[in-house]
Enzyme design. Structure first.
Site, PDB file in Angstrom:
ATOM      1  N   ASP A  76       1.505  -0.136  -0.875  1.00  0.00           N
ATOM      2  CA  ASP A  76       1.719  -0.153  -2.325  1.00  0.00           C
ATOM      3  C   ASP A  76       3.201  -0.115  -2.654  1.00  0.00           C
ATOM      4  O   ASP A  76       4.025   0.374  -1.877  1.00  0.00           O
ATOM      5  CB  ASP A  76       0.983   0.995  -3.012  1.00  0.00           C
ATOM      6  CG  ASP A  76       1.464   2.376  -2.578  1.00  0.00           C
ATOM      7  OD1 ASP A  76       1.678   2.574  -1.365  1.00  0.00           O
ATOM      8  OD2 ASP A  76       1.631   3.257  -3.451  1.00  0.00           O
ATOM      9  N   GLU A 141       0.937   5.740  -1.829  1.00  0.00           N
ATOM     10  CA  GLU A 141       2.049   6.629  -1.493  1.00  0.00           C
ATOM     11  C   GLU A 141       2.975   6.780  -2.685  1.00  0.00           C
ATOM     12  O   GLU A 141       3.515   7.857  -2.932  1.00  0.00           O
ATOM     13  CB  GLU A 141       2.829   6.084  -0.297  1.00  0.00           C
ATOM     14  CG  GLU A 141       3.802   7.081   0.327  1.00  0.00           C
ATOM     15  CD  GLU A 141       5.181   7.102  -0.314  1.00  0.00           C
ATOM     16  OE1 GLU A 141       5.962   8.033  -0.034  1.00  0.00           O
ATOM     17  OE2 GLU A 141       5.498   6.187  -1.107  1.00  0.00           O
TER      18      GLU A 141
END
Length: 383
Positions: A76, A141
């Protein structure tokens, strides 16, 4: 085009803004499966925030008795910000002046690509390698991180999986590739403090109780407090206010309460419980009517010099020609979850000057050396 650069560009093209993965992990699964890895997808999170995680492992000839080296990373990326301010499409990898531009170029799709290609090359040369290689990849994250790495770590713990070494691909370098790695991170402890007063007309303060006035002396004391002296690995613990909210918006009303958000970045010289106790003692000493909600973002972790740090330092010296610095500066990372399961956790990746910014980029000249450093670590620790 090198395999590492090609994979990096493929990952950048995928608009994987947290918690979306947009097929990044499918690409990794295809590559890793072809190299002999057993791949497992772990999906977690509520319907409105589904997180995709990948656990992939290739056992060495020693099986579960051998050493296991894991690469941890995240597919991400943060939002782009105003797209019109980018010089090129943030999700179309673009080359300018020796740099590769795109969201996630530095944080951290280049690192993921580098370790995947390093692993492919390693197993091709060492098909009978002694130790095992693992990948722990998440799409959460940059967000709340409630359903990402921590969930996979919980799963591995229930299975009795032992991790011996972990390299986290965070962008740790500063001026040039390899000049800094992270062998630990500070903990993060946040508080939301509400100080209560009595609302009233600003012209009649004797009929009200101004919570802002009441809070200021206590906040001044908190800001002046020396929480600890740090230690050989960490700077002293810091306390910072981030937001103060008070008032109705009117200029003639004394507010009934004020809300203060604050955060500790703390070293191994302090504990969450100790910091909480001292904050409450200061607030109580000032006689405040208050409530305080705490959020522990993560505890500090530290990897002292050992096999992993030595292998990484040696590889950086050989490939980058620099003497690396071990550091614990910066924000939190998923290393805080892995450190509870793995005794040696080190973070290493490209320079971080452009991360989360408009026109994020990585120097193309650093991409192959990064991959080569990762491969040297594999050669040293598990061949």
């Amino acid at each position: 085009m090198s395999p590492t650069l090609a994979l990096t560009e493929d990952l950048i093209r995928r608009r994987s803004v947290t918690p979306e993965d947009k097929g990044c992990q499918d690409v990794l699964i295809e590559r890793l499966s072809a190299a002999g890895f057993q791949c497992e997808t772990v999906v977690s999170g509520p319907d409105h925030f589904r997180v995709t995680n990948l656990w992939a492992v290739k056992r060495g000839r020693a099986g579960t008795d051998g050493k296991l080296l894991v690469f941890a990373g995240h597919t991400d990326v943060v939002p782009t910000g105003p797209v019109e301010q980018w010089r090129s499409d943030p999700f179309e990898p673009t080359h300018r002046d020796g740099k590769l531009y795109g969201r996630g170029a530095a944080d951290m799709k280049t690192s993921i690509a580098g370790f995947v290609v390093a692993a492919e090359e390693f197993v091709a040369v060492h098909p009978d390698h002694a130790g095992s290689i693992g990948f722990l990849i998440t799409s959460d994250e940059e967000g709340p991180a409630h359903d990402g790495t921590i969930k996979v770590c919980d799963l591995l713990r229930t299975r009795g999986e032992r991790l011996d070494y972990c390299v986290v691909g965070e962008p740790t370098s500063v001026s040039t590739l390899g000049d800094m790695v992270k062998n630990g991170r500070r903990g993060s402890l946040s508080g939301k403090l509400t100080v209560n007063g009595v609302q009233g007309h600003i012209a009649y303060p004797h009929l009200a109780k101004n919570p802002i006035h009441l809070a200021v002396p206590a906040l001044t004391a908190l800001a002046a407090e020396q929480w600890d002296d740090g230690n050989a690995y960490f700077p002293p613990t810091t306390w910072q206010m981030s937001n103060i909210h008070g008032g109705t918006g009117a200029t003639n009303v004394i507010p009934g309460h004020v809300i203060i958000d604050f955060n500790f970045r703390f070293s191994t010289a302090s504990t969450p419980e100790g910091l909480k106790s001292r904050v409450h003692a200061i607030l109580d000493a000032h006689g405040l009517d208050y409530t305080l909600a705490w959020t522990l973002g993560g505890e500090p972790f530290l990897t002292e010099r050992g096999e992993l740090s030595e292998a990484l330092s040696s590889a950086i010296g050989a490939e980058c020609g620099v003497a690396t610095e071990l550091s614990t500066t910066g924000g939190t990372s998923d290393g805080r979850f892995i450190a509870k399961l793995c005794p040696q956790v080190i973070e290493f990746g490209p320079p971080n000057a452009s991360i989360h910014k408009i026109d994020e980029h990585v120097d193309v000249a650093f991409i192959e050396p990064l991959k080569n450093v990762y491969r040297r670590v594999l050669e040293t620790l598990i061949a």
